[in-house]
Design a protein around this motif. Structure first.
Motif, PDB file in Angstrom:
ATOM      1  N   PRO A 154       1.702   3.491   8.634  1.00 56.34           N
ATOM      2  CA  PRO A 154       1.928   4.264   9.869  1.00 56.34           C
ATOM      3  C   PRO A 154       0.609   4.759  10.467  1.00 56.34           C
ATOM      4  O   PRO A 154      -0.340   5.090   9.744  1.00 56.34           O
ATOM      5  N   GLU A 155       0.577   4.822  11.783  1.00 56.84           N
ATOM      6  CA  GLU A 155      -0.642   5.242  12.462  1.00 56.84           C
ATOM      7  C   GLU A 155      -1.088   6.620  12.000  1.00 56.84           C
ATOM      8  O   GLU A 155      -2.290   6.873  11.805  1.00 56.84           O
ATOM      9  N   PHE A 199       5.309   0.647   5.586  1.00 59.58           N
ATOM     10  CA  PHE A 199       6.654   0.489   6.131  1.00 59.58           C
ATOM     11  C   PHE A 199       7.422  -0.582   5.368  1.00 59.58           C
ATOM     12  O   PHE A 199       8.606  -0.422   5.071  1.00 59.58           O
ATOM     13  N   SER A 200       6.747  -1.702   5.059  1.00 61.78           N
ATOM     14  CA  SER A 200       7.437  -2.834   4.450  1.00 61.78           C
ATOM     15  C   SER A 200       8.006  -2.491   3.083  1.00 61.78           C
ATOM     16  O   SER A 200       8.987  -3.094   2.650  1.00 61.78           O
ATOM     17  N   SER A 201       7.396  -1.524   2.389  1.00 59.40           N
ATOM     18  CA  SER A 201       7.910  -1.150   1.073  1.00 59.40           C
ATOM     19  C   SER A 201       9.298  -0.545   1.159  1.00 59.40           C
ATOM     20  O   SER A 201      10.074  -0.615   0.206  1.00 59.40           O
ATOM     21  N   TRP A 202       9.611   0.055   2.301  1.00 56.65           N
ATOM     22  CA  TRP A 202      10.907   0.692   2.492  1.00 56.65           C
ATOM     23  C   TRP A 202      11.905  -0.241   3.175  1.00 56.65           C
ATOM     24  O   TRP A 202      13.118  -0.045   3.056  1.00 56.65           O
ATOM     25  N   LEU A 203      11.396  -1.230   3.901  1.00 61.43           N
ATOM     26  CA  LEU A 203      12.276  -2.083   4.710  1.00 61.43           C
ATOM     27  C   LEU A 203      12.647  -3.390   4.034  1.00 61.43           C
ATOM     28  O   LEU A 203      13.548  -4.087   4.500  1.00 61.43           O
ATOM     29  N   ALA A 242      11.781  10.996   7.059  1.00 63.24           N
ATOM     30  CA  ALA A 242      10.658  11.922   7.173  1.00 63.24           C
ATOM     31  C   ALA A 242       9.362  11.176   7.479  1.00 63.24           C
ATOM     32  O   ALA A 242       8.527  11.650   8.263  1.00 63.24           O
ATOM     33  N   MET A 243       9.204  10.012   6.881  1.00 68.58           N
ATOM     34  CA  MET A 243       8.005   9.191   7.085  1.00 68.58           C
ATOM     35  C   MET A 243       7.830   8.838   8.563  1.00 68.58           C
ATOM     36  O   MET A 243       6.714   8.782   9.080  1.00 68.58           O
TER      37      MET A 243
END
Length: 453
Positions: free
Chosen positions: A136-137, A374-378, A398-399
């Protein structure tokens, strides 16, 4: 149901292109063996991330031919050791566990960090599948300096993150609050106080970090950000300064509300809460003695471990109860950095790239609950398979809405200490507005005075 099962049901297990793994055969155009024979000294905190990566270090050596030499330091001693190691000439570590907050900013300001941007842009040193924008930015910006420059460079790669979320004991909430989960921050304050009255010193409405130290300010900032709402809070000042270091704005009504909310949660806790840091607070919650606990998301996996928690299977997870329309919170990061005088900077980057790749972040995240990509969650993986579904959904939400808790100024630790002391004054009964007005004067003096750091 695991989080991985939920993802499979929603997405039919379609993999994201962001989740490409490192090709161990080197077919990406990157020569992983180009620094074979190098010894690489790693300085690591005794942290779940370290425990998560240790079983895979032999794989890194096989992939690269680089021999990792980890030095693991207990957390109470880590910051002192880190300062000494990276200031040596040459540095006594090639890679180190970097707090991505005002500490990293101070190191950059003192020319102690090596920029990572040139490595990332070099196709001979970085695989095409290493997707920096998978982070994330808000995570990346925390370690990009100068923070207000268009030419900023990256000095740390996120290794693990913690967002500040609400943990609750389902048994206690069912017993004392009719199973009602607070829908707003005000509801939480009322429920915590009510449970505390009913508990009569045996059960507490809440537990929080209460020790008067700068180390509690990330959790405090998470609650204040929830009160702050959608208004911008850009770095380096965050919410605490109004675009200038001489203009603290703690008397803003939203900040006062957040500070007062924090002390009201403390007041719903045990009598010794002003002496409790994260360890004591976490242990009390794990023992089943507190209904609510706001703190770092990384504690979640430990609450589900029966070997250390009496409430495994009875913990609920939620984003912070909103003040306005939506829940907001803060995040804090550990990252990996390279000292400016490291002996093996290129080999160090190979390690960082491997350790923070999509495949490794997912594996290590099983130990931390805080994989920062992000990819770890998606993408269904060993990480999503290990996560409690409610925990995973709360942290993922929350992320997406969190902001950095960092303030990028070398004197921030002194300001944070002053804020923590003011929380004690409000806890003890002083009007929040009066205590905060005096705090603002103190902060102006800190920022205008000599800076020993």
């Amino acid at each position: 149901m695991t989080f991985s099962g939920l993802l499979a049901a929603v997405s039919n297990c379609q993999r994201s292109p962001l989740s490409d793994h490192i090709d161990l055969n080197g077919n990406e155009g990157l020569r992983w063996q180009q620094f074979a024979g190098t010894e690489l000294h790693l300085l690591l905190n005794d942290h779940p991330w370290t425990h998560g990566i240790e079983p895979y270090l032999a794989e890194f050596q096989t992939l690269t031919g680089i021999q990792p030499r980890p030095q693991v330091v207990p957390e109470p001693d880590y910051f002192q050791v880190m300062e000494r190691v990276i200031r040596a000439e040459p540095a006594q570590a090639d890679v180190f566990f970097l707090p991505m907050d005002s500490t990293a900013y101070r190191f950059w300001n003192e020319a102690l960090l090596l920029p990572l941007t040139p490595f990332i842009g070099d196709p001979h040193l970085t695989a095409p599948t290493y997707n920096l924008f998978d982070f994330p930015e808000g995570f990346r910006l925390t370690a990009m300096y100068p923070p207000e420059s268009e030419e900023k460079e990256l000095y740390g790669i996120p290794a693990t993150f913690e967002a500040y979320i609400l943990f609750y004991n389902k048994r206690l909430v069912n017993q004392y609050a009719g199973g009602q989960i607070p829908k707003s921050l005000d509801d939480l304050l009322v429920a915590a106080a009510d449970i505390n009255r009913q508990g009569r010193g045996e059960v507490f409405g809440a537990v929080m970090r209460g020790v008067p130290a700068d180390t509690i300010l990330d959790t405090v900032t998470g609650i204040v950000l929830d009160c702050w709402g959608q208004r911008p809070a850009p770095l380096p000042y965050n919410i605490w300064f109004d675009g200038d270091w001489s203009q603290p704005r703690l008397s803003d009504a939203r900040i006062v509300k957040g500070l007062e909310a924090y002390t009201r949660l403390m007041q719903a806790g045990p009598a010794n809460i002003k002496a409790m840091n994260w360890l004591e607070a976490t242990q009390l919650f794990q023992a089943g003695k507190a209904a609510f606990y706001i703190d770092a998301s990384l504690f979640g996996p430990g609450f589900e471990d029966p070997s250390q928690s009496t409430i495994a299977g009875d913990v609920g997870y939620a984003t912070l109860p909103p003040v306005d329309q939506s829940s907001l919170t803060g995040h804090w990061l550990w990252g990996l950095g390279i000292p400016r005088t490291a002996r093996q900077p290129q080999a160090a980057w190979m390690f960082i790239q491997w350790a923070t790749s999509p495949s490794m972040e997912a594996k290590i995240g099983v130990a931390t609950g805080g994989a920062p990509r992000f990819s770890s969650w998606l993408t269904p993986s060993v990480y999503t398979e290990a996560m409690n579904v409610d925990y995973a959904l709360a942290v993922q939400t929350a992320m997406q809405t969190s902001r950095s808790t960092a303030v990028l100024h070398p004197q921030w630790h002194r300001v944070a200490q002053a804020i923590a002391m003011t929380l004690h004054e409000i806890y003890d009964g002083e009007a929040a507005e009066t205590a905060v007005a005096r705090l603002e004067m103190q902060i102006r003096q800190i920022m205008a005075g000599p800076h020993p750091d």
